[in-house]
Each structure stands twice: as structure tokens, then as C-alpha cells.
Write an enzyme that holds these catalytic residues in place. Structure first.
Site, short mmCIF file in Angstrom:
data_model
loop_
_atom_site.label_atom_id
_atom_site.label_comp_id
_atom_site.label_asym_id
_atom_site.label_seq_id
_atom_site.Cartn_x
_atom_site.Cartn_y
_atom_site.Cartn_z
N ARG A 184 0.80 -1.23 0.00
CA ARG A 184 0.00 0.00 0.00
C ARG A 184 0.83 1.27 0.00
O ARG A 184 0.30 2.37 -0.16
CB ARG A 184 -0.92 0.00 1.22
CG ARG A 184 -0.20 -0.01 2.56
CD ARG A 184 -1.18 -0.30 3.67
NE ARG A 184 -0.58 -0.40 4.99
CZ ARG A 184 -1.20 -0.91 6.05
NH1 ARG A 184 -2.44 -1.35 5.93
NH2 ARG A 184 -0.60 -0.97 7.22
N GLU A 185 2.14 1.15 0.16
CA GLU A 185 3.01 2.33 0.29
C GLU A 185 3.44 2.82 -1.09
O GLU A 185 4.61 2.77 -1.46
CB GLU A 185 4.20 2.00 1.19
CG GLU A 185 3.77 1.61 2.60
CD GLU A 185 4.90 1.06 3.47
OE1 GLU A 185 6.08 1.14 3.04
OE2 GLU A 185 4.62 0.55 4.57
N ASN A 258 8.78 -7.71 5.28
CA ASN A 258 9.75 -7.10 6.19
C ASN A 258 9.75 -7.75 7.57
O ASN A 258 10.25 -7.18 8.54
CB ASN A 258 9.49 -5.60 6.32
CG ASN A 258 10.77 -4.83 6.59
OD1 ASN A 258 11.84 -5.20 6.10
ND2 ASN A 258 10.68 -3.78 7.40
N ARG A 259 9.17 -8.95 7.66
CA ARG A 259 9.35 -9.82 8.83
C ARG A 259 9.83 -11.20 8.41
O ARG A 259 9.89 -12.11 9.22
CB ARG A 259 8.01 -10.00 9.58
CG ARG A 259 7.34 -8.72 10.05
CD ARG A 259 8.11 -8.03 11.16
NE ARG A 259 7.34 -6.94 11.74
CZ ARG A 259 7.23 -5.73 11.21
NH1 ARG A 259 7.85 -5.46 10.07
NH2 ARG A 259 6.53 -4.78 11.82
N HIS A 558 -15.71 27.23 4.41
CA HIS A 558 -14.71 26.75 3.46
C HIS A 558 -13.55 26.13 4.23
O HIS A 558 -13.00 26.75 5.13
CB HIS A 558 -14.25 27.89 2.56
CG HIS A 558 -15.31 28.36 1.62
ND1 HIS A 558 -15.55 29.68 1.36
CD2 HIS A 558 -16.24 27.66 0.90
CE1 HIS A 558 -16.55 29.78 0.49
NE2 HIS A 558 -16.98 28.57 0.20
N GLU A 561 -10.07 27.73 5.33
CA GLU A 561 -10.07 29.01 6.04
C GLU A 561 -9.99 28.79 7.56
O GLU A 561 -10.92 29.07 8.31
CB GLU A 561 -11.30 29.82 5.65
CG GLU A 561 -11.33 30.14 4.15
CD GLU A 561 -12.64 30.73 3.65
OE1 GLU A 561 -13.49 31.09 4.50
OE2 GLU A 561 -12.82 30.84 2.43
N ARG A 615 -11.15 23.30 -0.36
CA ARG A 615 -12.15 24.32 -0.04
C ARG A 615 -13.54 23.75 0.24
O ARG A 615 -14.27 24.26 1.10
CB ARG A 615 -12.23 25.30 -1.22
CG ARG A 615 -13.40 26.28 -1.22
CD ARG A 615 -13.38 27.08 -2.51
NE ARG A 615 -14.61 27.80 -2.78
CZ ARG A 615 -14.81 29.09 -2.56
NH1 ARG A 615 -13.85 29.81 -2.04
NH2 ARG A 615 -15.97 29.66 -2.86
N HIS A 684 -15.62 34.28 7.25
CA HIS A 684 -14.81 33.66 6.20
C HIS A 684 -13.44 34.34 6.17
O HIS A 684 -13.16 35.26 6.94
CB HIS A 684 -15.47 33.85 4.83
CG HIS A 684 -16.73 33.06 4.63
ND1 HIS A 684 -16.87 32.11 3.64
CD2 HIS A 684 -17.93 33.08 5.28
CE1 HIS A 684 -18.08 31.59 3.68
NE2 HIS A 684 -18.74 32.17 4.66
N GLU A 758 -15.18 38.78 5.82
CA GLU A 758 -13.97 38.19 5.25
C GLU A 758 -12.76 38.76 5.98
O GLU A 758 -12.44 39.93 5.85
CB GLU A 758 -13.88 38.51 3.75
CG GLU A 758 -14.99 37.90 2.89
CD GLU A 758 -14.67 36.47 2.47
OE1 GLU A 758 -13.60 35.95 2.86
OE2 GLU A 758 -15.50 35.88 1.76
#
Length: 804
Positions: A184-185, A258-259, A558, A561, A615, A684, A758
Site C-alpha cells: 500500500r506504500e 519485512n518480517r 470553506h 479558512e 475548499r 470567512h 472576510e
């Protein structure tokens, strides 16, 4: 085994045997603060829970997947062990489906022919990677050699690429590097490919790295697992190889490569259960893929100086030993090399890597490749755990915005209503952060720069760069915010030292309700698409009088923000904790406040630097795109001006009005309070504006002088207190048309005053005020809010009969 251990085992088996996808699965971030809590998380990891990351460091979070069936019990365990936690993802299945759809689209839009350079625009298949290194050998035959070194269980060809400087000298020292151990990496093979590109395609810049060293690189150790994760949403977070094993009547696939190495094999940190992610295999080197790596190590050991294996995630540079907490005799040498890498990364990007032995920094994990390489004779052996990304940590989006730039553009001498949005309407190449009159701030995709400069020339626009590397800025800011979260944990109050999570904000208002029960009440008013609770806090003066006038305030519409919820939280603190000073604001008025409207989007922006500028909401809008602009989703002139029909656009208004559960919550609040509501205020950022209706049309309502009077009271107060200028006026006149917004809707629903505030910009991306600016900005905002509230209270006094 204890009853608790048996209980955990049953839950873990339910997790790993689930076959119906990850719909409704949750990801929790859990932070241990005591050694006992750390040991408990380790116990969970050994009993079948899929820990996406597991840290032994106190104060450092781990992430774990929890199924819907386990949710209640898991939360009970968290409570019983008093573990700090937060919800990272409320529907893992939806997130993986989004990622999968985007990957499919990227492959359709950007196929490769097997020739030429690979870009960082998408992840590549094992076959595409193999074709790429084959092509390099064809194009650079004197410096590049490709060799088949073995076959995976499912008979995929495994090839190494050997890179030299072409001088023909034999027996040089060797750096052996690999990636893709864990399926998955995906970022691991991508990082290895980038190294190959730098050594081959940019040979001149890196010639010193090849003067006395050859590099032997195996890009994907686990090709079967890697390909399996690309077959569908259920497979995306698979970790192991693909050789089948029978266990308790069922077939479970794969061993943890890795084991699987024969050095202290199947000791601590590994499992004998084939259905567990850390299954060590039935014998050491049971997997053909680990045999390939073993044989490469032994063939190179007499010349091998460094073995480097790339994993994700966690920001670690780890060296032996992993099977014991003891340190090798040459630890100083290992540490010096690893710290050279960590220091270089921090100096270049601000990202901090923790350096140390695997067991002492992370956890014990016997049978790993780095221990084996060190044991086999490599002087230096290091595992590099890259930074996390995306919702799981293993899914960094390919839309990393490294090399994106932000330009300030000027159209001086042109019309004051220059149509910036029409000129830069291609949202895959440009994002307009703000445009007003003759100036605009535009973020530009690297690939769009030639077209961008042609547009500037054709329209006689001047420009200057205000940010040379958006990705670098975001990584630095993200790392700073993460460190501040560790330095200033939530302890019953929200300070201005850092930004807080949605869970922490909810906890804060709950704590206020417990502390001030006569004046504060909290109510769950709905849930987000991903299942997060949306809560309002109602603040009164505690005199018990009903039917007072109401001020309704919200923040966090949003996602990016962050300063908006911070400002709203500060206002809550002023009304509750600073009650005596602000008692007049609560004499005849109650305040109803929803701190974070878009909880899913807000939390998504906190997952990684690549998500920081998101956003919208997080509900899928079609097969490839997610989210709706909440502030275009209200049923008042919905989907008229200022909205886009493009599902991927940042101003997409949704498939219908009130398609988003979050918008429905605000709608219902507005209607439930409209008979008493006197002011609606939505906070906002950014722009230094106090805006009132209308936003859907360039026209003023009949009562615009009242709106203007209240708005100017706020702007004037801020100017007098701090010197900051706010422009006050109608949304469409001062900014642009934006139909379907919440302020228009509230005004039409009966609130006599309705405003969008804003806040000022911050940081180099304008939506990212540094933590050091939070206190200044939220205090300044409160000055304006308080002044507007006082003006509203003066203009709309409580009817004497209504307060009886």
C-alpha cells in the site's frame, strides 16, 4: 489470554476478515500520554487491528482503522484507557473510492508509451516502472544496466537497474536501494523512481554520487501486492505479499516481507497468524520476493557500503537493531549518516525526521531487511519512512503542489472590473485566490507557465512572484502546526497558540456547558456527510427569560479558512469567559453559534500539506470529483451567477440546492431562529470585507442603509482599534456575484441584517495565517463583531412583551 485480550482478538479478526469494502470504516488518531497507554496500543496492533502508523513515542499520534461493527466497543476502550483521540476519517470507503477514481482518470489522461521520463503527476504500475528502466538502459547504455534478478510468487519479473558513471571501472563500492516492500506504500516506488531519474537523467548535477560508487536499485520488492492494491477499492490498503495461506478454515493472503528475513526471524514484532498484517511467513524466506533481496545483498556485500530501503510513513530514519533495543557497536557511524539525511531535509523543507534505532524510535520488529543487510556486511543500513499523506497516510495525493507559484497580477490602466475569472478560467491550471478591480492573486500549475506568460503578454498584464514554491510553504506550515499541537494539547481551553481540530472545538463548547450550565447549552444539530457531529453553542446571560432576540453566527464554511473557526471560538470565549465585560451583549439577546460548518473539509485539510488548500465539502459529486461549495448550495437563486457546473470546480454548487447535509443544518438553524433572529454573521477569509446582500445580483435591498450602518460600525471599530481597513458594502459590488450563498438566504428568510465577514489574509498563501498571527487576527475580529452586535442591539431592541 485475558478476557480483554480475547475480546480484542475477536474484534481484530472481524476487521481482517471483512470482505465488503471499507464503507463506513473510521480512521482514528490516538495519542498515548503514558507508557501504559503506549503498551495498550501495541497490544491492539498485535491482535489484528490495522494500525496505519504506530509510534512508541509519547505525545506522537498513531492511526488505526475501526470497522462500523467495532466502533462502539473501540470508543469504549479509548474511554476506559483515557486515550486522547480524534476522528481522522468517517468513511474510509468513500475516500478510497475517490482516490481510485482519480487514479483511473489520471491513467487515462496521462498514459505512458514506455519511453521518456516519468512525471510526478501520477503513480505508475509495476509494468510501467519496468518499461521505464528498460528504456533508460536503451537510452544510456554506457551508464545504465538492467537485469532480471527473480520472479514474484505470481510470476512478475523483478528487475534491478544498475547506474554507473560509465567510466568502465569495475569493483566500485555499491549503494543498494529498494522500495515497495509493503504493497500500500505507493509513495515508496515513486520516491525510488525519482532517485533513478536524478542519477540518470540529471547525471551532470549528480556525477559526484557516481564517481566511486555504483547504485543498484530494485524499485518494487513486492510487485504482486503493489499491483493488487491497484485492482480496486477493497485492496487499496493491503500490505503483504500475495502467496496464499490457510488458517482456521479460511484462506489469507501474503506474508509481511519485512518480517520474513532469516535474522531473528519470527521473534518480537511479528505474528504467526497468516491473517495478520505482520505475519512473518511459515518459514524465513518463504516468499520468493525476499529471497531476491537476500541474494542481492549477498552478491553485493563485499562491495556494499549502504543499504537503503524506502517505506512510508512516519518521518523516520531508522537503523539497526530492529530485533532488540541494544545498539550495534558502530552506532555512531550509522547515526551520523542518518542525521545527515534528516538535517538536509529539515534545512531544505522544514520537515523533521526522527533519527534512531528502529526499536528505540518505533517498535521492535524482528526479521526485517535492514537488520539482515547490516548482519550480511553492509556498513550502513537504513530504513527511511517517508512523510504521510492523504486520509490513511499511505495515500499521498499526486496533486502535490511543489513548484506551483503564486503571482500578483496588475491590470493598471484597464477597466476596474477586469474579468480575471474569465481569463484564468481553466481550474486545472490556475486558481484565483482573490481578484478585485485591477489586481489579482493567481496560483499557477508548473505545466501551465508557458500559457500563463502568453496570457500576460496578450493582455498587457504586469506581474510579480509572491511565492516560488507553494508545496514547500505548505509543508513548513503543516510541520509547524503539528509541532504546536504537541506543545499545546487541549486542556479545557482554546488558546491562540495554534489551530484546533473539530473534535477539540466540540469538546471545548461541551466543557463550557458543563462549567457554566446556567448560561451555556450545547446541542447536536446534525451530522456531516462523513458522520461528524455538528454542534451549536447557545450563550445567554442565565436570567431564564425566553424568546429573546438572537444573533446567529457560524464559521468554517470553506475548509481551508482555518482562521474562521479560530475567530468564532475566540468570540465564544469572550461571551462566556469574559461575561462581565460583555454582559450588555447578552441582556436581551441570545447568541447561537456553529463554530465549524464544513467539519469534513476542515479535517481533510489537516491531514497533509497536499490537502491544505481544499475548499469544499467531502461528499462525492461524481465518479472522479469530491465536494460542493457550501456557500453556493443554498436555495436562493441557486446555481445562477458565480457558480460552476463543473463537478471538480471549487465553486460547484452541488447537484441540487441543499444537497449537502451541512447546508441543511445551517438552513434549519436559520428557519428555527428567523422569528427572533436579528443578525446572521458568517465568518470567512480572506479579503478585509464586511459584505451584505445581495450576492446574486448587482442590486441593493430596500433596507441597505440599515445593513450598511451595522457593517460600518464593525469596520470603523476595527480601524480605530488596530488601523486595519475593512471595505463595507454589497457582496456583488465589492467582490463578485455568488448566488446561492448563506448570507442572502438568511436575509431572505427574515433576518433583518445578514453579513459575511472576510478576515484579513495571512501567510504567503493568504489562507494560511501563521499561528503567531492568530491572537492578533481573532482579537481584531472580535472588535468588529462586538461593534456590529452593539449596533444591532441598538437598532433592534427586544419587544417588551416578547421577553415575558
Amino acid at each position: 489470554m485475558s478476557r480483554l485480550g480475547c475480546f480484542i482478538l475477536l474484534l481484530g479478526l472481524a476487521l481482517v476478515s471483512a470482505q465488503d469494502g471499507y464503507e463506513g470504516y473510521h480512521i482514528f488518531e490516538v495519542t498515548p500520554s503514558t507508557p501504559v497507554q503506549g503498551d495498550f496500543l501495541k497490544l491492539l496492533s498485535h491482535e489484528g487491528y490495522d494500525f496505519l502508523s504506530l509510534s512508541r513515542s509519547l505525545g506522537k499520534p498513531s492511526r488505526v482503522i475501526v470497522s462500523p461493527q467495532q466502533l462502539q466497543s473501540f470508543q469504549g476502550l479509548l474511554t476506559a484507557h483515557q486515550l486522547n483521540h480524534r476522528l481522522i476519517n468517517g468513511n474510509l470507503g468513500a475516500t478510497i473510492a475517490e482516490e481510485f477514481a482519480q487514479r483511473q482518470m489520471q491513467r487515462l489522461l496521462k498514459p505512458i508509451t514506455g519511453k521518456g521520463r516519468l512525471t510526478t503527476d501520477r503513480y505508475y504500475t509495476h509494468e510501467e516502472i519496468t518499461n521505464y528502466i528498460n528504456d533508460l538502459a536503451t537510452r544510456f547504455p554506457s551508464r545504465v544496466y538492467v537485469k532480471t534478478v527473480g520472479w514474484s510468487y505470481e510470476k512478475r519479473e523483478m528487475k534491478t537497474i544498475t547506474i554507473t558513471n560509465g567510466d568502465g571501472r569495475a569493483n566500485k563500492k555499491v549503494i543498494f536501494m529498494d522500495g515497495g516492500f509493503h504493497a500500500r506504500e505507493w509513495i515508496s516506488p515513486a520516491a525510488v523512481l525519482y532517485v533513478i531519474d536524478q542519477l540518470v537523467e540529471k547525471f551532470e548535477q549528480n556525477a559526484d554520487l557516481l564517481k566511486d560508487f555504483d547504485w543498484v536499485i530494485l524499485p518494487v520488492v513486492n510487485p504482486d501486492g503493489y499491483e493488487h492494491t491497484q485492482t480496486g477499492t477493497l485492496a487499496r490498503i493491503f500490505r503483504k505479499t500475495r502467496q496464499p495461506y490457510r488458517f482456521l478454515g479460511q484462506t489469507c493472503y501474503g506474508a509481511d516481507p519485512n518480517r520474513n528475513f532469516d535474522f531473528h526471524w519470527n521473534e518480537e514484532g511479528a505474528s504467526s497468524n497468516p491473517c495478520v498484517d505482520t505475519f512473518a511467513g511459515p518459514t524465513a524466506f518463504s516468499e520468493p520476493e525476499t529471497i531476491v533481496v537476500r541474494d542481492l545483498m549477498h552478491s553485493l556485500a563485499d562491495r556494499g557500503i549502504m543499504y537503503l530501503t524506502i517505506h512510508s510513513y512516519g518521518n523516520y530514519l531508522l537503523y539497526p537493531w530492529g530485533w532488540t533495543s541494544d545498539l550495534p557497536d558502530t552506532v555512531d557511524q550509522l547515526d551520523a549518516v542518518a542525521r545527515a539525511g534528516g538535517d538536509a531535509i529539515q534545512a531544505a523543507t522544514g520537515t523533521v525526521y526522527e533519527v534512531g534505532s528502529s526499536t528505540n524510535v518505533l517498535y521492535i520488529a524482528a526479521g526485517a531487511s535492514d537488520d539482515y543487510a547490516f548482519y550480511a556486511g553492509f556498513n550502513i543500513s537504513i530504513t527511511m519512512e517517508l512523510s504521510g499523506g492523504g486520509a490513511t497516510g499511505f495515500d499521498p495525493p499526486t496533486s502535490s503542489i511543489d513548484d506551483f507559484k503564486i503571482y500578483e497580477l496588475s491590470a493598471k490602466g484597464r477597466s476596474s472590473d477586469f474579468k480575471w475569472s474569465e481569463l484564468f478560467k481553466n481550474e486545472s491550471s490556475y486558481e484565483t485566490f482573490t481578484s478585485n478591480g485591477t489586481n489579482a492573486y493567481i496560483m499557477v500549475h508548473p505545466a501551465a507557465e508557458p500559457e500563463f506568460f502568453e496570457l500576460l503578454d496578450n493582455n498587457t498584464l504586469t506581474h510579480k512572484i509572491v511565492n516560488h514554491n507553494v508545496g514547500l510553504t505548505l509543508r513548513h506550515d503543516f510541520e509547524t502546526n503539528r509541532n504546536l499541537s504537541n506543545c499545546f494539547p487541549y486542556e479545557g481551553r482554546l488558546g491562540t497558540e495554534r489551530y484546533y481540530s473539530h473534535d477539540e472545538i466540540n469538546q471545548y463548547i461541551e466543557d463550557l456547558a458543563k462549567q457554566f450550565p446556567s448560561r451555556v447549552s450545547v446541542k447536536t444539530v446534525g451530522t456531516s456527510f462523513e458522520g461528524r457531529q455538528l454542534k451549536t453553542i447557545t450563550i445567554t446571560n442565565g436570567d431564564g427569560r425566553a424568546n429573546k432576540n438572537v444573533i446567529l453566527m457560524d464559521g468554517g464554511f470553506h475548509a481551508r479558512e482555518w482562521i474562521s473557526p479560530a475567530a468564532v471560538a475566540y468570540a465564544i470565549g469572550q461571551l462566556v469567559n469574559n461575561f462581565e465585560t460583555n454582559a450588555q451583549l447578552l441582556l436581551d439577546y441570545d447568541w447561537v453559534i456553529l463554530p465549524v460548518v464544513n467539519a469534513d473539509g476542515y479535517e481533510y485539510t489537516r491531514l497533509s500539506p497536499d490537502n491544505r488548500m481544499w475548499r469544499k465539502t467531502r461528499q462525492p459529486s461524481n465518479e472522479a470529483c469530491f465536494g460542493t461549495d457550501l456557500n453556493r448550495n443554498f436555495r436562493f437563486h441557486w446555481n445562477e451567477t458565480g457558480a460552476s457546473p463543473d463537478h471538480c470546480s471549487e465553486t460547484y454548487p452541488g447537484p441540487k440546492a441543499f444537497s449537502e447535509p451541512e447546508a441543511i443544518v445551517v438552513r434549519d438553524l436559520i428557519h428555527s431562529l428567523a422569528d427572533r433572529g436579528k443578525m446572521y454573521l458568517t465568518v470567512h477569509s480572506y479579503g478585509n470585507y464586511i459584505l451584505y446582500p445581495w450576492g446574486y445580483v448587482d442590486a441593493l435591498p430596500d433596507t441597505w442603509p440599515d445593513l450598511d450602518e451595522v457593517g460600518r460600525a464593525g469596520g470603523d471599530a476595527i480601524k480605530a482599534a488596530t488601523g486595519t481597513d475593512y471595505k463595507v458594502g454589497c457582496s456583488t459590488t465589492l467582490l463578485y456575484a455568488a448566488a446561492g450563498a448563506s448570507d442572502d438566504y438568511a436575509f431572505n428568510a427574515g433576518f433583518p441584517t445578514s453579513f459575511t465577514m472576510e478576515l484579513p489574509p495571512g501567510g504567503t498563501l493568504y489562507f494560511d495565517p501563521p499561528a503567531s498571527d492568530i491572537a492578533r487576527l481573532v482579537k481584531e475580529t472580535w472588535v468588529g463583531i462586538e461593534a456590529m452586535a452593539r449596533k444591532v442591539i441598538q437598532k433592534y431592541p427586544l419587544n417588551a412583551s416578547s421577553g415575558l
